[in-house]
Design a protein around this motif. Structure first.
Motif, PDB file in Angstrom:
ATOM      1  N   VAL A 215       0.856  -1.186   0.000  1.00  0.00           N
ATOM      2  CA  VAL A 215       0.000   0.000   0.000  1.00  0.00           C
ATOM      3  C   VAL A 215       0.896   1.241   0.000  1.00  0.00           C
ATOM      4  CG1 VAL A 215      -1.874   1.220   1.159  1.00  0.00           C
ATOM      5  CG2 VAL A 215      -1.767  -1.259   1.275  1.00  0.00           C
ATOM      6  N   GLU A 216       1.406   1.583  -1.192  1.00  0.00           N
ATOM      7  CA  GLU A 216       2.152   2.838  -1.361  1.00  0.00           C
ATOM      8  C   GLU A 216       3.215   3.029  -0.279  1.00  0.00           C
ATOM      9  OE1 GLU A 216       1.448   5.448  -3.928  1.00  0.00           O
ATOM     10  OE2 GLU A 216       0.695   3.588  -4.770  1.00  0.00           O
ATOM     11  N   ASP A 258      -1.888  -0.342   7.839  1.00  0.00           N
ATOM     12  CA  ASP A 258      -1.231   0.964   7.712  1.00  0.00           C
ATOM     13  C   ASP A 258      -0.432   1.249   8.976  1.00  0.00           C
ATOM     14  OD1 ASP A 258      -0.463   3.428   6.783  1.00  0.00           O
ATOM     15  OD2 ASP A 258      -2.461   4.317   6.785  1.00  0.00           O
ATOM     16  N   MET A 339      -5.947   1.746   1.050  1.00  0.00           N
ATOM     17  CA  MET A 339      -5.117   2.590   1.896  1.00  0.00           C
ATOM     18  C   MET A 339      -5.888   3.036   3.134  1.00  0.00           C
ATOM     19  SD  MET A 339      -2.684   5.456   0.224  1.00  0.00           S
ATOM     20  CE  MET A 339      -1.479   6.258   1.227  1.00  0.00           C
ATOM     21  N   HIS A 340      -6.978   3.753   2.935  1.00  0.00           N
ATOM     22  CA  HIS A 340      -7.859   4.154   4.021  1.00  0.00           C
ATOM     23  C   HIS A 340      -9.229   3.550   3.780  1.00  0.00           C
ATOM     24  CE1 HIS A 340      -5.467   8.096   5.079  1.00  0.00           C
ATOM     25  NE2 HIS A 340      -4.709   7.013   5.069  1.00  0.00           N
TER      26      HIS A 340
END
Length: 395
Positions: A215-216, A258, A339-340
């Motif tokens: 994720v990035e 995250d 991501m979120h």
């Protein structure tokens, strides 16, 4: 019904929740375009890029959910994506829009035909306003002149916000994999190593542990830690006593995590250690305060007040070039995001409920460096369960 990840969810229960909210809002059908929402309701995990990142006939064909329980969902697809979807979804009514008898119609004309068939083409149609691009909306309006369009984003956010036990298991595994990637990145971060090498080590480890994608991942060192978002560069090497920050997460069987850690390759300064102590203290208070019934607004206000007590600026418009820095606490959902996930950062009036999964981040920003930490938690009946436990908050 097992989806492509061999996981089992109660899709009928999910549909019941959606339909109940549709009934409350007077929505007759929802056109679902956003791929996490399609996955949540249908079991089909689309290969990225998908709508709205990629807007074309293959991604604009919607999943249609009807308020009436007697009307089963209809998934519109193109022939190109047909086999993949049929092996990934429980939905029986899958229609190929570029195949006869209606193969000469555009996807939006085909959608109008389905809505007419179900008797709702002049009713209230829900769309995902947050992602529906103007060109898509214009196409729909052109073939549904008598329909009323209404935002349906909140419905899908609300049903996804409370995680099922099976979802929580997947999120926990995603966090464990992200922690292993974070550890691999930290072990790689030595003087003379490029940031990009650290990022690569972290991502390879997550892939090795079963992540379908990262994720990035963001890796920054020294002055680059002041960047809000940045990939690991191919030109910046770790220097002696550099701050290094990794913001990391992965997707495991569709569910994301995250995490963020900041540390020093060498010896931290007294000022840096002081900031880290303050952040850990604020974080402890935030986690102790979180429980069902508490609004996100209350948590944000507590974080802001604690940062002010510690002497930090909390006005985001005043980035300090010296002094103690800009302090802040951020909370957002984790899950299908990737991501979120709901609740989002600005959903201040949402109250915590048991089963929510959240990332809780605290940081102090300067013009030339940032120290930031982030953990993942589950809301449980009496408070929180900390998922990310393996790597402490320390420089």
């Amino acid at each position: 019904m097992m989806n492509i990840f061999n996981t089992s969810f109660d899709y009928e229960s999910r549909l019941d929740k959606v339909r109940e909210l549709m009934d409350d809002r007077g929505i007759d059908a929802i056109l679902v375009h956003l791929w996490p929402n399609q996955y949540y309701l249908s079991g089909m995990y689309q290969h990225l890029p998908w709508y709205p990142v990629e807007v074309c006939e293959h991604t604009e064909t919607p999943l249609i959910v009807f308020r009436d329980k007697q009307k089963e969902p209809v998934f519109l697809i193109t022939w190109l994506t047909g086999n993949g979807l049929k092996e990934g979804t429980w939905i029986k009514d899958v229609r190929v829009v570029d195949k006869e008898p209606l193969g000469k119609l555009s996807w939006w004309e085909y959608t109008a035909e389905v809505l007419k068939e179900k008797g709702v083409d002049e009713g209230t149609i829900g769309i995902e306003e947050d992602v529906c691009v103007i060109s898509t909306f214009r196409k729909l309006k052109s073939v549904l002149p008598k329909a009323q369009f209404k935002g349906a984003d909140e419905i899908l956010q609300l049903v996804r916000m409370i995680k099922e036990p099976e979802e929580i298991k997947l999120i926990k595994e995603s966090v464990l994999i992200a922690e292993s990637g974070l550890k691999a990145g930290m072990e790689t971060a030595k003087v003379g190593v490029f940031e990009s090498e650290i990022q690569k080590a972290a991502e390879i480890e997550m892939k090795r542990r079963g992540a379908i994608r990262e994720v990035e991942t963001m890796v920054q060192s020294g002055i680059r830690t002041a960047n809000h978002r940045a990939f690991g560069s191919n030109w910046k090497k770790i220097e002696e006593n550099d701050l290094v920050a990794i913001d990391i997460g992965c997707v495991y069987k569709g569910y994301g995590s995250d995490l963020t850690r900041t540390w020093v390759v060498g010896k931290p300064t007294e000022a840096q250690k002081k900031i880290a102590r303050h952040l850990a203290k604020v974080h402890e208070k935030i986690l102790g305060f979180m429980k069902p019934g508490i609004a996100l607004r209350e948590i944000a206000e507590l974080g802001q007040n604690e940062m002010k007590k510690a002497g930090y600026i909390t006005d985001k418009t005043a980035m300090p070039s010296n002094g103690l820095g800009l302090g802040g606490v951020t909370i957002h959902g984790i899950g299908l995001g990737p991501m979120h996930d709901p609740p989002h950062v600005d959903d201040r009036d949402i109250k915590l409920e048991s089963g929510m999964t959240l990332a809780v981040s605290g940081g102090v920003r300067h013009a030339k460096f940032t120290i930031r930490f982030e953990d993942d938690v589950i809301i449980v009946p009496r408070g929180i369960e900390l998922i990310s436990k393996l790597i402490p908050w320390e420089l």
